[in-house]
Write a protein that holds these residues in place. Sequence first.
Motif, mmCIF file in Angstrom:
data_model
loop_
_atom_site.group_PDB
_atom_site.id
_atom_site.type_symbol
_atom_site.label_atom_id
_atom_site.label_comp_id
_atom_site.label_asym_id
_atom_site.label_seq_id
_atom_site.Cartn_x
_atom_site.Cartn_y
_atom_site.Cartn_z
ATOM 1 N N ARG A 192 -31.409 9.111 26.119
ATOM 2 C CA ARG A 192 -30.206 9.435 25.182
ATOM 3 C C ARG A 192 -29.065 8.543 25.828
ATOM 4 N NH1 ARG A 192 -26.493 13.803 24.302
ATOM 5 N NH2 ARG A 192 -25.627 13.714 22.145
ATOM 6 N N LEU A 193 -28.255 7.900 25.285
ATOM 7 C CA LEU A 193 -27.162 6.992 25.605
ATOM 8 C C LEU A 193 -25.996 7.350 24.574
ATOM 9 C CD1 LEU A 193 -29.175 3.733 26.128
ATOM 10 C CD2 LEU A 193 -28.376 5.161 28.023
ATOM 11 N N VAL A 194 -24.966 7.607 25.200
ATOM 12 C CA VAL A 194 -23.725 8.118 24.384
ATOM 13 C C VAL A 194 -22.444 7.222 24.936
ATOM 14 C CG1 VAL A 194 -22.129 9.742 23.591
ATOM 15 C CG2 VAL A 194 -24.548 10.486 24.029
ATOM 16 N N GLU A 195 -22.061 6.403 24.051
ATOM 17 C CA GLU A 195 -20.977 5.437 24.465
ATOM 18 C C GLU A 195 -19.629 6.208 24.002
ATOM 19 O OE1 GLU A 195 -24.347 2.802 22.788
ATOM 20 O OE2 GLU A 195 -23.394 4.771 22.403
ATOM 21 N N SER A 196 -18.596 5.703 24.619
ATOM 22 C CA SER A 196 -17.066 6.229 24.417
ATOM 23 C C SER A 196 -16.244 5.234 24.957
ATOM 24 C CB SER A 196 -16.955 7.595 25.222
ATOM 25 O OG SER A 196 -16.983 7.350 26.515
ATOM 26 N N GLY A 197 -14.877 5.435 24.481
ATOM 27 C CA GLY A 197 -13.819 4.675 25.224
ATOM 28 C C GLY A 197 -13.364 3.540 24.339
ATOM 29 N N GLY A 198 -13.971 3.138 23.283
ATOM 30 C CA GLY A 198 -13.499 2.370 22.314
ATOM 31 C C GLY A 198 -12.246 2.566 21.647
ATOM 32 N N GLY A 199 -11.548 1.808 21.006
ATOM 33 C CA GLY A 199 -10.268 2.119 20.187
ATOM 34 C C GLY A 199 -9.730 0.891 19.526
ATOM 35 N N LEU A 200 -8.528 0.777 19.183
ATOM 36 C CA LEU A 200 -7.717 -0.265 18.654
ATOM 37 C C LEU A 200 -6.433 -0.677 19.770
ATOM 38 C CD1 LEU A 200 -6.499 -1.978 16.537
ATOM 39 C CD2 LEU A 200 -5.087 -0.097 15.778
ATOM 40 N N VAL A 201 -6.787 -1.818 20.241
ATOM 41 C CA VAL A 201 -5.954 -2.571 21.119
ATOM 42 C C VAL A 201 -5.458 -3.680 20.739
ATOM 43 C CG1 VAL A 201 -7.247 -1.436 23.062
ATOM 44 C CG2 VAL A 201 -7.785 -3.340 22.415
ATOM 45 N N GLN A 202 -4.251 -4.218 21.455
ATOM 46 C CA GLN A 202 -3.692 -5.464 21.157
ATOM 47 C C GLN A 202 -4.313 -6.620 22.089
ATOM 48 O OE1 GLN A 202 0.568 -5.052 21.998
ATOM 49 N NE2 GLN A 202 0.876 -4.027 19.742
ATOM 50 N N PRO A 203 -4.115 -7.870 21.616
ATOM 51 C CA PRO A 203 -4.741 -8.941 22.404
ATOM 52 C C PRO A 203 -4.270 -9.062 23.738
ATOM 53 C CG PRO A 203 -4.378 -9.672 20.176
ATOM 54 C CD PRO A 203 -3.542 -8.173 20.471
ATOM 55 N N GLY A 204 -4.873 -9.369 24.696
ATOM 56 C CA GLY A 204 -4.426 -9.513 25.906
ATOM 57 C C GLY A 204 -4.573 -8.251 27.135
ATOM 58 N N THR A 205 -4.866 -6.948 26.200
ATOM 59 C CA THR A 205 -5.069 -5.937 27.151
ATOM 60 C C THR A 205 -6.278 -5.655 27.517
ATOM 61 O OG1 THR A 205 -5.091 -4.512 24.890
ATOM 62 C CG2 THR A 205 -2.990 -4.883 25.898
ATOM 63 N N SER A 206 -6.259 -4.269 28.391
ATOM 64 C CA SER A 206 -7.849 -3.973 28.650
ATOM 65 C C SER A 206 -8.285 -2.656 28.030
ATOM 66 C CB SER A 206 -7.454 -3.576 30.223
ATOM 67 O OG SER A 206 -7.183 -5.079 30.886
ATOM 68 N N LEU A 207 -9.333 -2.490 28.209
ATOM 69 C CA LEU A 207 -10.062 -1.283 27.914
ATOM 70 C C LEU A 207 -11.316 -1.044 28.776
ATOM 71 C CD1 LEU A 207 -9.548 0.497 25.257
ATOM 72 C CD2 LEU A 207 -11.151 -0.688 24.299
ATOM 73 N N ARG A 208 -11.896 0.465 28.860
ATOM 74 C CA ARG A 208 -12.851 0.695 29.665
ATOM 75 C C ARG A 208 -14.011 1.431 28.953
ATOM 76 N NH1 ARG A 208 -13.998 4.686 34.724
ATOM 77 N NH2 ARG A 208 -15.357 3.390 36.029
ATOM 78 N N LEU A 209 -14.969 0.858 28.785
ATOM 79 C CA LEU A 209 -16.324 1.534 28.179
ATOM 80 C C LEU A 209 -17.024 2.485 28.910
ATOM 81 C CD1 LEU A 209 -17.192 -0.955 25.246
ATOM 82 C CD2 LEU A 209 -15.255 0.625 25.253
ATOM 83 N N SER A 210 -17.533 3.567 28.606
ATOM 84 C CA SER A 210 -18.318 4.287 29.258
ATOM 85 C C SER A 210 -19.597 4.801 28.465
ATOM 86 C CB SER A 210 -17.571 5.718 29.550
ATOM 87 O OG SER A 210 -16.503 5.575 30.486
ATOM 88 N N CYS A 211 -20.639 4.895 29.304
ATOM 89 C CA CYS A 211 -21.776 5.147 28.483
ATOM 90 C C CYS A 211 -22.659 6.136 29.494
ATOM 91 C CB CYS A 211 -22.951 3.985 28.527
ATOM 92 S SG CYS A 211 -24.531 4.258 28.072
ATOM 93 N N ALA A 212 -22.875 7.396 28.975
ATOM 94 C CA ALA A 212 -23.521 8.407 29.374
ATOM 95 C C ALA A 212 -25.071 8.465 29.229
ATOM 96 C CB ALA A 212 -22.998 9.742 29.100
ATOM 97 N N ALA A 213 -25.792 8.559 30.271
ATOM 98 C CA ALA A 213 -27.139 8.356 30.075
ATOM 99 C C ALA A 213 -27.924 9.851 30.325
ATOM 100 C CB ALA A 213 -27.669 7.520 30.858
ATOM 101 N N SER A 214 -28.961 9.978 29.752
ATOM 102 C CA SER A 214 -29.683 11.473 30.200
ATOM 103 C C SER A 214 -31.128 11.025 29.319
ATOM 104 C CB SER A 214 -29.101 12.597 29.354
ATOM 105 O OG SER A 214 -29.013 12.316 27.924
ATOM 106 N N GLY A 215 -32.019 11.847 29.990
ATOM 107 C CA GLY A 215 -33.578 11.948 29.354
ATOM 108 C C GLY A 215 -34.262 10.865 30.039
ATOM 109 N N PHE A 216 -33.918 10.075 31.258
ATOM 110 C CA PHE A 216 -34.843 9.248 31.634
ATOM 111 C C PHE A 216 -34.003 8.899 33.243
ATOM 112 C CE2 PHE A 216 -32.100 5.417 31.669
ATOM 113 C CZ PHE A 216 -31.164 5.656 30.862
ATOM 114 N N ILE A 217 -35.024 8.525 34.136
ATOM 115 C CA ILE A 217 -34.453 8.113 35.599
ATOM 116 C C ILE A 217 -33.424 7.076 35.479
ATOM 117 C CG2 ILE A 217 -35.351 7.878 37.679
ATOM 118 C CD1 ILE A 217 -37.901 9.005 37.053
#
Length: 116
Positions: free
Chosen positions: A3-28
């Motif tokens: 199971r993989l769950v992404e988060s951290g997206g959104g609406l941003v302006q050009p030239g800016t930064s964003l950090r996405l995360s992915c939480a994993a479970s159910g496997f090694i």
Amino acid sequence: QARLVESGGGLVQPGTSLRLSCAASGFIFSAYQMTWVRQAPGKELEWIARISSEGRRTDYADSVKGRFKISRDNANKMLYLQMNDLNSEDTAVYYCGVQISTAQARGQGTQVTVSS
């Protein structure tokens, strides 16, 4: 079952930064290479980055090389994508993924929209 769950997206302006995360479970988590892929509106799925199981090796698509950085925290079963200098062509749904044996698992995705 992976199971993989992404988060951290959104609406941003050009030239800016964003950090996405992915939480994993159910496997090694620490045993598998992980990837980030994205799908822009009306386009096919695009692979953008991968990281080895221990985190020592990374590879990037030319479209994001030098701007994006993939990383992982095996202790907490987390995958990250640091995205810098975003532009409109980075607008897409971003997914983390893992291939276990012959099965490819992806999360539900997180939307990133780059617009002024």
